[in-house]
Design a protein around this motif. Structure first.
Motif, short mmCIF file in Angstrom:
data_model
loop_
_atom_site.label_atom_id
_atom_site.label_comp_id
_atom_site.label_asym_id
_atom_site.label_seq_id
_atom_site.Cartn_x
_atom_site.Cartn_y
_atom_site.Cartn_z
N VAL A 1 0.85 -1.19 0.00
CA VAL A 1 0.00 0.00 0.00
C VAL A 1 0.88 1.24 0.00
O VAL A 1 1.86 1.32 0.74
CB VAL A 1 -0.93 0.02 1.24
CG1 VAL A 1 -1.69 1.33 1.32
CG2 VAL A 1 -1.90 -1.15 1.18
N LYS A 2 0.50 2.20 -0.86
CA LYS A 2 1.19 3.48 -0.89
C LYS A 2 0.12 4.58 -0.80
O LYS A 2 -0.83 4.57 -1.57
CB LYS A 2 2.00 3.65 -2.17
CG LYS A 2 2.77 4.97 -2.26
CD LYS A 2 3.44 5.14 -3.62
CE LYS A 2 4.51 4.10 -3.82
NZ LYS A 2 5.23 4.32 -5.12
N THR A 3 0.27 5.48 0.17
CA THR A 3 -0.65 6.62 0.28
C THR A 3 0.04 7.85 -0.29
O THR A 3 1.15 8.20 0.11
CB THR A 3 -1.08 6.85 1.74
OG1 THR A 3 0.07 6.85 2.60
CG2 THR A 3 -2.03 5.76 2.20
N GLN A 4 -0.64 8.52 -1.25
CA GLN A 4 -0.09 9.68 -1.94
C GLN A 4 -1.12 10.80 -1.98
O GLN A 4 -2.33 10.55 -1.93
CB GLN A 4 0.32 9.31 -3.38
CG GLN A 4 1.43 8.29 -3.47
CD GLN A 4 1.77 7.96 -4.91
OE1 GLN A 4 0.92 7.55 -5.69
NE2 GLN A 4 3.03 8.16 -5.27
N LYS B 1 0.98 -7.33 -5.46
CA LYS B 1 0.25 -6.23 -6.06
C LYS B 1 0.65 -4.92 -5.38
O LYS B 1 0.91 -4.89 -4.19
CB LYS B 1 -1.26 -6.48 -5.90
CG LYS B 1 -2.17 -5.74 -6.85
CD LYS B 1 -3.60 -6.17 -6.59
CE LYS B 1 -4.56 -5.57 -7.61
NZ LYS B 1 -4.54 -6.30 -8.88
N ASP B 2 0.70 -3.84 -6.18
CA ASP B 2 0.93 -2.50 -5.65
C ASP B 2 -0.38 -1.72 -5.73
O ASP B 2 -1.01 -1.66 -6.80
CB ASP B 2 2.01 -1.78 -6.46
CG ASP B 2 3.36 -2.44 -6.34
OD1 ASP B 2 3.66 -2.96 -5.24
OD2 ASP B 2 4.11 -2.45 -7.33
N PHE C 1 1.81 2.28 -16.23
CA PHE C 1 1.07 1.05 -16.45
C PHE C 1 0.78 0.38 -15.11
O PHE C 1 1.64 0.31 -14.24
CB PHE C 1 1.86 0.12 -17.37
CG PHE C 1 2.11 0.71 -18.72
CD1 PHE C 1 1.14 0.65 -19.71
CD2 PHE C 1 3.30 1.37 -19.00
CE1 PHE C 1 1.36 1.21 -20.95
CE2 PHE C 1 3.53 1.93 -20.24
CZ PHE C 1 2.56 1.87 -21.22
N VAL C 2 -0.44 -0.12 -14.95
CA VAL C 2 -0.91 -0.59 -13.65
C VAL C 2 -0.87 -2.11 -13.53
O VAL C 2 -0.20 -2.66 -12.67
CB VAL C 2 -2.34 -0.06 -13.37
CG1 VAL C 2 -2.86 -0.60 -12.04
CG2 VAL C 2 -2.36 1.45 -13.38
N SER D 1 0.77 -6.83 -11.05
CA SER D 1 1.17 -5.45 -11.23
C SER D 1 2.30 -5.39 -12.27
O SER D 1 3.19 -6.24 -12.28
CB SER D 1 1.64 -4.84 -9.91
OG SER D 1 0.59 -4.81 -8.97
N ILE D 2 2.26 -4.38 -13.12
CA ILE D 2 3.28 -4.22 -14.15
C ILE D 2 4.48 -3.49 -13.55
O ILE D 2 4.33 -2.48 -12.85
CB ILE D 2 2.71 -3.45 -15.36
CG1 ILE D 2 1.62 -4.28 -16.04
CG2 ILE D 2 3.81 -3.10 -16.35
CD1 ILE D 2 0.92 -3.58 -17.16
#
Length: 599
Positions: free
Chosen positions: A268-271, A348-349, A461-462, A512-513
């Motif tokens: 998990v990344k919070t932005q 997964k990201d 790309f996701v 995830s790519i």
């Protein structure tokens, strides 16, 4: 007195220091080689002694078991019940071994089956006994398994009575799982305590269990997999479970199905809305799976670290909802459709985009009705008293579902064509790609390379998704990607997998790519099909590459600082039917609307 110095020209024979060092080195190399070979020989002898000890011990245990009365062949607190101990330590050849004993009653189909046609009123036809023997303190610690069957001496023996529990364990795609560990124990007056594993059909059948109402707790688990179990009705934490403890009735079968699969990890990344990491964000992560009425299987409050990151490991597959309850932030979107999906055995990201904790935030998510994937370029309009605003979704996906137009297309324009294959691919059927045939069977491998896909601007790309996800066993469908920021006569296409190297492949749909491709505009993919069985081929029917062209999340827009009141919403895009929601209330601090956008 005269002293004379006599000088002799005769050289004394001997070795120089260099010669001595060379000799010592050569001797050391030879000695080490000899010692290594001797060590391997001694290790082999030790392993042979361990195996012989296990074989001798197994023979002893089998003879002891065969000498028992048939009704005594079973485990203490087991089913069938008997006098054998489930786990003991014995010595053989001077080595201490752990012996784990399993006893199962077998319903032989020769005389009918319990619950079958014809009906078998006495399903305990014979007993299967397994001894798993291993040495925890030895250089060889592998489990060695030995088996025997024991039949009753007369037809009346083996009539244990009681009921039966049939446990079936499936993965997330409905395929049986062999070797899943099943624990069954009684929470009532009986003392049943069984630990066993499922067979090749994903089943475990236990006969001869005493009757009881919600008397048996069952738990299923496997190393690296999720787990599932039954629960007590009326407990404080889960008073109305979906799977209560099992009933057992005389001469009847109680069947239960569990679903487990390989665990996954995600980062998990919070932005913020400028793509800068934001640390210390509080949020709740909740699975859509329940184990009872309003009781969720996974429901945890989490927080990202100072760098805005959090690793969530060993998570079960399924859909997950996010609720940012931080005092400073609210959720403004995500790089995945919400609720986001976690497939089995993936890494997964997931980026959550947060913004100021303003009142009345409305997040609108636009998804293609048939695929559920985010739609880019859709105009979302929200209007009401003193408010009228239109926002366009920025992100979306590339999708190809037909290759029957054949190879020879450099740039992607015809949606049914591609660039090339190695002539081992059958693409002629619309919507299906598989291996070609030769001499009556499928070839063992082949690949297909796409045309150049232009995303019009630099792109992040996701993920890569494809269907079907459950190709036959002994077959494999995998992918690699190549991208370029610009195109010219000297451009090359370097195909890589999820770790950014040419030796890895995307083997799980939903991967995830790798971010090595981010910032590029042009993309090609390669599909690799493999089969070790000439009667089977993997199939590709649908390929999707999700992407985002800037920081804002896929197929989502938000409206903030809304006054409480009544609003109207419309979504428009060429090729889609206009979608409208009229006269709905906005009066919550944060809410989300999903738009199923139909063509």
């Amino acid at each position: 007195m005269n002293f004379f110095l006599s000088v002799s020209n005769k050289r004394n024979d001997g070795f120089t220091l260099v010669e001595v060092l060379i000799s010592v080195t050569i001797f050391s190399i030879v000695a080490i080689a000899i010692y290594g070979g001797f060590s391997q020989l001694m290790r082999g002898i030790s392993i042979l002694e361990i195996k012989n000890g296990a074989v001798n011990l197994a023979s002893e245990r089998i003879e002891v078991t065969r000498s028992l009365n048939y009704d005594d062949v079973g485990l203490i607190d087991g089913a069938p019940a008997g006098v054998l101990v489930g786990e003991e330590i014995f010595s053989s050849n001077g080595i201490d071994f752990t012996v784990k004993t399993t006893v199962r009653s077998v319903d032989d189909e020769y005389d009918g089956l319990l619950g079958g046609d014809p009906e078998d009123d006495n399903p305990n036809d014979y007993k299967f006994v397994q001894f798993d023997i291993y040495c925890t303190d030895c250089i060889y610690q592998d489990v060695m398994s030995f088996y025997t069957t024991i039949s009753p001496q007369n037809s009346s023996a083996g009539s244990d009575g009681g009921g039966a529990i049939f446990v079936k364990v499936l993965d997330s795609y409905g395929n049986p799982i062999q070797g899943a560990e099943v624990s069954i124990y009684s929470n009532a007056s009986t003392t049943i305590d069984i630990d066993d594993v499922t067979d090749v059909d994903g089943q475990l059948k236990v006969f001869g269990l005493p009757e009881g109402n919600e008397a048996y707790q069952v738990e299923v688990f496997k190393t690296g997999y999720s787990s599932e179990r039954t629960y007590e009705t009326g407990s404080v934490d889960n008073p109305n479970p979906n799977k209560p403890h099992l009933n057992v009735i005389e001469n009847q079968i109680t069947s239960v199905i569990f679903s487990v699969d390989v665990l996954s990890d995600f980062e998990v990344k919070t932005q913020n809305l400028s793509c800068e990491n934001v640390g210390g964000v509080d949020f709740n992560l909740k699975s859509s799976k329940t184990i009872g009425e309003d009781v969720y299987k996974f429901d945890q409050d989490l927080i990202t670290n100072s760098a805005g990151l959090l690793s969530v490991n060993n998570i079960e597959w399924g859909n997950y909802n996010i609720d940012v309850f931080d005092s400073s932030y609210k959720l403004y979107g995500a790089n995945q459709s919400l609720p986001f999906k976690i497939n089995p055995n993936v890494e997964k990201d997931i980026n959550f985009f947060v913004g100021p904790n303003n009142p009345n935030i409305l997040l609108v998510q636009v998804q293609d009705f048939s695929t559920g994937l985010p739609v880019s370029g859709a105009t979302v309009r929200l209007w009401g008293d003193n408010f009228d605003q239109s926002v366009e979704t920025q992100n979306g996906y590339f999708r190809q579902t037909d290759w029957s137009g054949g190879p020879g297309q450099d740039n992607f324009s015809d949606e049914s064509r591609f660039y090339e294959s190695d002539n081992n691919i059958n693409y002629l059927a619309e919507g299906v790609v598989g291996l070609d045939t030769f001499n009556g069977g499928y070839v063992s491998e082949g690949y297909l390379e796409s045309s150049i896909i232009d995303f019009s601007t630099t792109t992040d790309f996701v993920s890569i998704d494809w269907s079907p996800q459950d190709n036959p066993e002994d077959t494999l469908l995998k992918f690699q990607l190549a991208t370029n920021e610009t195109l010219n006569a000297s451009s090359t296409w370097d195909f890589v997998g999820p770790d950014g190297t040419s030796s890895s492949y995307y083997e799980n749909s939903g991967n995830s790519i790798n971010n090595v491709h981010n910032g590029d505009r042009y993309l090609k993919y390669r599909a690799y099909l493999e089969s070790s069985d000439s009667s089977l081929t993997p199939i590709l029917s649908d390929l999707t590459i999700s992407y985002q062209s800037n920081c804002f999340p896929s197929g989502q827009v938000y409206f903030t600082d809304l006054d409480s009141g009544t609003y109207n919403l419309s979504v428009e895009k060429d090729g889609y039917e206009t979608h409208e929601i009229l006269d709905f209330s906005v009066d919550q601090n944060w809410e989300m609307i999903n738009i199923p956008f139909a063509r």
